[in-house]
Design an enzyme around this catalytic site. Structure first.
Site: not given
Length: 326
Positions: A64, A68, A282-283
């Protein structure tokens, strides 16, 4: 609220002084409101074979974008990270345990009617690129009734996962949390989350809903979609005329930072081991970036910290820091 978060007892201790903020100091907690997901990661080599079998290594891991990012913020040194989300009753205990082991305080609401969101991530091991199949489940059923302004006690930053913007109830929750934070003087950051879902919602509708956000954290595709600019630098500069601080992630090329209509920093990722799975990179950038901002870093320094977390993220399977085994 209709249902108390499963971590309500933990929260009560904090709100009543369990971890007090020293008088005169800035609050250092990060509150993430977003998606907590069960990820099924299938790593295969080369193209999928239609209508027959494709050999793969398959693992079930917590994920998620919101959760994350929270875990990577904790990994990056933020000592007080909290995540508010909605999950199915079936997987509540498992997700709480995994978040706690990552150093994150879970404020999870058990949904009796919908299962925990599930994402199937198909990862081509030859390129480390991935394709997602998404069942949002309980995630998008979170609503304003699940919000409590007391969640902001001791919080220095609120981060919203953009996935909340893609359904009416969860978007209203995001807007409620944003207004509550701004009213309390807490800056808000937002990750647009998905170019595909963003296109379905509509750019103008998303930008209108994001009014008041201080930090926008899109990837290059999302930045292009939001502005119509072909080049990430131009898109970042354009977005920074609307949002005070914009950091655009560029995958293996690092990230760039824009302020007041101008790109002010370009940050390369650190050298590292070979990528095995780009899920959650990206998280990780978001978590590292926000942890650094909370610690007092300038935007370029925060982007450097974000790139460092992203470089580590691609070396592990799934979107979280290396897990503690059950």
């Amino acid at each position: 609220m209709t249902d108390a978060p499963a971590g309500a007892e933990d929260w009560t201790a904090v709100a009543s002084g369990g971890t007090p903020v020293p008088e005169g100091s800035a609050p250092r907690a990060l509150l993430v409101v977003g998606d907590v997901v069960t990820d099924v990661v299938a790593r295969h080599r080369g193209p999928l074979a239609p209508a027959t079998d494709t050999a793969a290594e398959i693992r079930t891991v917590p994920g998620g974008a919101g959760a994350n990012a929270a875990c990577w913020a904790a990994r990056s040194g933020c000592a007080d990270v909290r995540v508010l989300g909605r999950v199915g009753s079936d997987a509540l205990a498992w997700h709480e345990r995994r978040l706690r082991r990552a150093g994150v305080r879970p404020l999870l609401i058990a949904d009796p009617a919908a299962p925990t969101a599930t994402v199937v991530s198909l990862v081509d091991t030859a390129t480390a690129e991935r394709t997602f199949l998404t069942d949002s489940g309980a995630v998008l059923r979170i609503s304003p009734a699940d919000w409590n302004p007391a969640f902001l006690d001791g919080v220095g930053r609120l981060h919203l996962s953009g996935y909340l913007f893609f359904a009416d109830a969860s978007r209203e929750l995001a807007l409620t949390a944003c207004r509550s934070a701004l009213g309390a003087g807490v800056p808000v950051s937002l990750d647009p989350a998905s170019a595909g879902f963003l296109a379905e919602l509509g750019v103008e509708r998303f930008l209108a809903a994001a009014e008041g956000v201080e930090v926008l954290l899109p990837n290059a595709d999302e930045a292009r979609l939001l502005t119509g600019c072909a080049e990430p630098a131009g898109a970042a500069a354009e977005l920074s005329r609307r949002f005070p601080l914009v950091a655009v992630t560029l995958g293996a090329a690092g990230a760039l930072v824009a302020v007041a209509g101008e790109v002010v920093a370009r940050v390369a990722p650190p050298p590292g081991a070979a990528a095995v799975d780009s899920t959650g990179a990206g998280d990780a950038f978001t978590g590292g970036f926000l942890a650094a901002l909370l610690a007092g870093a300038d935007p370029a320094g925060a982007a450097t910290a974000g790139c460092r977390a992203g470089a580590e993220a691609v070396t592990v399977v799934g979107g979280r820091p290396p897990p503690v085994l059950d």
